[in-house]
Design an enzyme around this catalytic site. Sequence first.
Site, PDB file in Angstrom:
ATOM      1  N   LYS A   1       0.835  -1.209   0.000  1.00  0.00           N
ATOM      2  CA  LYS A   1       0.000   0.000   0.000  1.00  0.00           C
ATOM      3  C   LYS A   1       0.874   1.265   0.000  1.00  0.00           C
ATOM      4  CE  LYS A   1      -2.839   0.540   3.707  1.00  0.00           C
ATOM      5  NZ  LYS A   1      -2.871   1.887   4.277  1.00  0.00           N
ATOM      6  N   SER A   2       1.864   1.311   0.867  1.00  0.00           N
ATOM      7  CA  SER A   2       2.708   2.515   0.954  1.00  0.00           C
ATOM      8  C   SER A   2       3.432   2.784  -0.365  1.00  0.00           C
ATOM      9  CB  SER A   2       3.760   2.347   2.054  1.00  0.00           C
ATOM     10  OG  SER A   2       3.164   2.386   3.307  1.00  0.00           O
TER      11      SER A   2
ATOM     12  N   GLY B   1      -4.488   8.221   5.704  1.00  0.00           N
ATOM     13  CA  GLY B   1      -3.543   9.218   6.218  1.00  0.00           C
ATOM     14  C   GLY B   1      -2.428   9.489   5.214  1.00  0.00           C
TER      15      GLY B   1
ATOM     16  N   ARG C   1      -7.605  12.676  13.128  1.00  0.00           N
ATOM     17  CA  ARG C   1      -6.162  12.379  13.294  1.00  0.00           C
ATOM     18  C   ARG C   1      -5.316  13.655  13.206  1.00  0.00           C
ATOM     19  NH1 ARG C   1      -4.723   7.261   9.725  1.00  0.00           N
ATOM     20  NH2 ARG C   1      -2.779   7.496  10.877  1.00  0.00           N
TER      21      ARG C   1
ATOM     22  N   SER D   1       7.729   9.678  11.525  1.00  0.00           N
ATOM     23  CA  SER D   1       6.589   9.513  10.617  1.00  0.00           C
ATOM     24  C   SER D   1       7.040   9.586   9.165  1.00  0.00           C
ATOM     25  CB  SER D   1       5.539  10.597  10.872  1.00  0.00           C
ATOM     26  OG  SER D   1       4.639  10.652   9.784  1.00  0.00           O
TER      27      SER D   1
ATOM     28  N   GLN E   1       5.060   9.476   6.698  1.00  0.00           N
ATOM     29  CA  GLN E   1       4.116  10.316   5.948  1.00  0.00           C
ATOM     30  C   GLN E   1       4.566  11.769   5.994  1.00  0.00           C
ATOM     31  OE1 GLN E   1       0.339   9.421   7.781  1.00  0.00           O
ATOM     32  NE2 GLN E   1       0.148   7.461   6.717  1.00  0.00           N
TER      33      GLN E   1
ATOM     34  N   ASP F   1       2.649  -0.715  12.091  1.00  0.00           N
ATOM     35  CA  ASP F   1       1.422  -1.227  11.472  1.00  0.00           C
ATOM     36  C   ASP F   1       1.174  -2.697  11.803  1.00  0.00           C
ATOM     37  OD1 ASP F   1       0.977   1.218  10.365  1.00  0.00           O
ATOM     38  OD2 ASP F   1       1.654   0.679   8.349  1.00  0.00           O
TER      39      ASP F   1
ATOM     40  N   ARG G   1      -5.482   2.365  18.681  1.00  0.00           N
ATOM     41  CA  ARG G   1      -5.208   0.916  18.635  1.00  0.00           C
ATOM     42  C   ARG G   1      -4.873   0.340  20.010  1.00  0.00           C
ATOM     43  NH1 ARG G   1      -2.362   0.450  12.629  1.00  0.00           N
ATOM     44  NH2 ARG G   1      -4.370   0.411  11.549  1.00  0.00           N
TER      45      ARG G   1
END
Length: 425
Positions: free
Chosen positions: A21-22, A93, A121, A165, A167, A312, A343
């Site tokens: 996915k990333s 995100g 978030r 992070s 992202q 993750d 989570r």
Amino acid sequence: MIQSFNKINKVSGKLSLPGDKSISHRALLISSLADGKSYIKNISNSDDVNSTINCLRELGIRIEVDNNETIVFGSGFKGYQKPFKPLNAGNSGTTARLLAGILAAQNFESTIIGDESLSSRPMKRVIEPITQMGSRIESSDVKLPLKIFPVDNLNSIKYAMPVASAQVKSAILLAGLHLSEQTSVIESIQTRNHTENLLGLSVAKEGNDVISSVSRSNYPVAKEYFIPGDISSAMFFIVLTLLTKNSELLIKDISLNPTRIECLSLLKRMGGNIHIEEKGISNNEIYGDLLVKSSDLSNVKIDEEIIPLIIDEIPILVIAGIFAEGAFQLRGATELRVKESDRIKAICRNLLKIGLDLKEYEDGFSFLGKIKKSFEPFASFGDHRIAMAFAILSLLMNGGGSVEGFDCVSISNPNFLEQLSSITH
Ligand code: S3P
């Protein structure tokens, strides 16, 4: 939707999984910036990656999705069109934060929105560095929606990351890609490096720091991508195989990016029989095959420094921890509270349903003991990784189990149930 699972007897066979996915998000975004047609093989078919495709289409990018290959007709430098409506990142995100970096460098105003979970978030972490670059962003309480205004000039920065992070790092690098001066991001723990890999950026080490640098000279050209299988999705099947007697599973062409496989190293340290065979490299992304066999596991110490590298996979590592010898303890993982769900809360609420001796902390939890009771269904909290982790637990419990709100698995893996039934007996 409540999904029920019967206890399984055996795992066998082989799996090839849709692309990571990333890496898929980044291949799409980078292709959209290049001038001309890029071809992406084995792209992720997740809802999250579809959110990136939809946002790019709103920005005037033509994308043809086929079973075998996705074609992106990139617009070239600052070639996006002003969108007619807010860009909806859905639950993703990665879509929201990476796009924020790219949009900061465009000549038009745009707005990023998301679903309820994404809208709660934190976005300050991305607004802050991009604002330091000279961008003007309006938000509601540093959360989505983000309104990004065009500015005459952005400036390059050298940014030491306050939170680990990938992202945020990627948002800065993607904004920096539009500037002639060099922008650098300094990390004390190297997070996933797919943006650096796909753009072919230079990455330097200074003591413990890892410094990724970018400038307009790294602007992408149209090309071909092969996206290796998603290791985070594979982890659910890996843990199921390890914990089921007389089982063996071959997973083909999976991502073996060193910033992503700490979860495999941890399972191996727990006693997991996992054989890793590197087979190739595509756009600097290593991939290969995994052969996984039933194993007796023991819990081991999880150092805080590796948490960003396994963030993750923690929900499914918890399931491994339930069946492993000894106590499981996770601390220093406050970031888990701001993922697709809280989570820590989601895991603890579900673990209470099986009667473990559990302690919840602000930054983690610990537990000990065997499954005593089962008050299912387990709750997904609308979080795909929680849903799949507790599906795996259900498949391992005497009498099976069930998960409420299971449809959210499509956020990362719409074919989870088919893949599962092809390897379980
Ligand atoms: C991702 C980075 C991580 C991860 C997420 C995907 C990415 O998030 O949890 O699922 O593709 O860059 P953070 O950057 O918030 O750590």
